[in-house]
Design a protein around this motif. Structure first.
Motif, short mmCIF file in Angstrom:
data_model
loop_
_atom_site.label_atom_id
_atom_site.label_comp_id
_atom_site.label_asym_id
_atom_site.label_seq_id
_atom_site.Cartn_x
_atom_site.Cartn_y
_atom_site.Cartn_z
N ALA A 2 20.18 66.76 43.82
CA ALA A 2 19.54 67.37 43.45
C ALA A 2 18.92 66.33 42.91
CB ALA A 2 19.74 68.88 42.11
N HIS A 26 23.09 62.50 43.17
CA HIS A 26 21.32 62.75 43.35
C HIS A 26 20.39 62.13 43.84
CE1 HIS A 26 22.92 66.47 40.72
NE2 HIS A 26 23.90 65.72 40.35
N SER A 47 14.72 68.93 39.75
CA SER A 47 15.51 69.28 39.52
C SER A 47 15.28 69.96 38.10
CB SER A 47 16.56 70.36 40.58
OG SER A 47 16.19 70.21 41.70
N LEU A 117 21.68 72.56 36.20
CA LEU A 117 22.03 72.35 37.17
C LEU A 117 21.79 74.31 38.02
CD1 LEU A 117 21.89 68.91 38.78
CD2 LEU A 117 19.54 69.90 38.41
N ARG A 161 22.79 72.00 49.11
CA ARG A 161 20.97 72.75 49.70
C ARG A 161 21.02 73.56 50.54
NH1 ARG A 161 18.55 73.70 46.09
NH2 ARG A 161 20.89 73.07 45.08
N GLU A 178 13.92 66.97 47.54
CA GLU A 178 15.81 66.76 47.56
C GLU A 178 16.64 65.97 47.04
OE1 GLU A 178 16.79 71.09 46.61
OE2 GLU A 178 15.12 71.79 45.50
#
Ligand code: CA
Length: 222
Positions: A2, A26, A47, A117, A161, A178
């Motif tokens: 994320a 991330h 996010s 998340l 994702r 992202e």
């Protein structure tokens, strides 16, 4: 996994948290003050926002108030040394989703980030099975027919994702936003490169990633 915005003015703490977030796969952006935080939150949708309260130009409460006034629904985790109950209540009432007191344990921050998340993705279960592929978001691991996949951080992020939207098209722009942070130097074909690598690793038994020309990518269980 994320894209996360960290708003923290203490450089050492900021470096530590960024290292932790990157190790978990991330992409992280940082802001040292409220103005930058508000700019980045608008420029680069993320996010999750991790928000310190004591900032040089305004308080984290003001940042939160302005984000919510703009109808920004991104989950916000407040990090603060203020342990008075009225501060926690104020933060949550202004629209924060969680509140973690400093000093905190790295493992607890990691677990709270994962929980927020999961909730944001509408997927409370950390383990996901798609055909022969099993992914465990809490451990950032994936296996096909019980055989562990060796994935680099961004390959994992792309897979995460795509698996969150099985059977749906995910646009290249969304993957780009992202998976990479604001200050990453990114080649225009970076997403294609990671998708191609991931495809090779998923073959022949795992799900396939279809290219939907002009639209993006779609992961299907076949
Ligand atoms: Ca501070």
């Amino acid at each position: 996994m994320a894209r996360i915005l960290l708003v923290e003015d203490d450089p050492a703490l900021s470096r530590g948290i960024i290292a932790l977030l990157k190790a978990a796969g991330h992409a992280a952006d940082t802001a040292k003050d409220g103005e930058t935080a508000l700019f980045l939150a608008e420029a680069e949708p993320c996010s999750l926002v991790i928000l310190d309260i004591g900032l040089p130009d305004m308080s984290g409460f003001d940042v939160l108030k302005k984000l919510r006034a703009r109808a920004c629904k991104t989950p916000v985790l407040i990090l603060s040394a203020r342990d008075h109950v009225t501060d926690r209540v104020k933060g949550l009432d202004l629209g924060a989703d969680d509140y973690l007191l400093k000093p905190f344990d790295a493992s607890e921050l990691g677990a709270r980030v994962r929980a927020l998340l999961r909730r944001d993705h509408g997927d409370p279960c950390p383990v996901l099975v798609i055909g022969n592929l099993t992914i465990d978001r809490s451990r950032a691991t994936a296996e096909i027919c019980g055989r562990p996949l060796r994935l680099r951080r961004r390959e994992w992020a792309v897979l995460d994702r795509l698996t969150a939207k099985v059977g749906d098209v995910v646009s290249k722009e969304k993957l780009m936003a992202e998976v990479f942070s604001y200050d990453d130097a990114v080649a225009p074909n970076a997403v294609e490169v990671y998708v191609a690598r991931l495809r090779r690793k998923l073959e022949p038994d795992g799900p396939s990633i279809k290219t939907m020309r002009g639209l993006g990518y779609m992961l299907t269980a076949s």
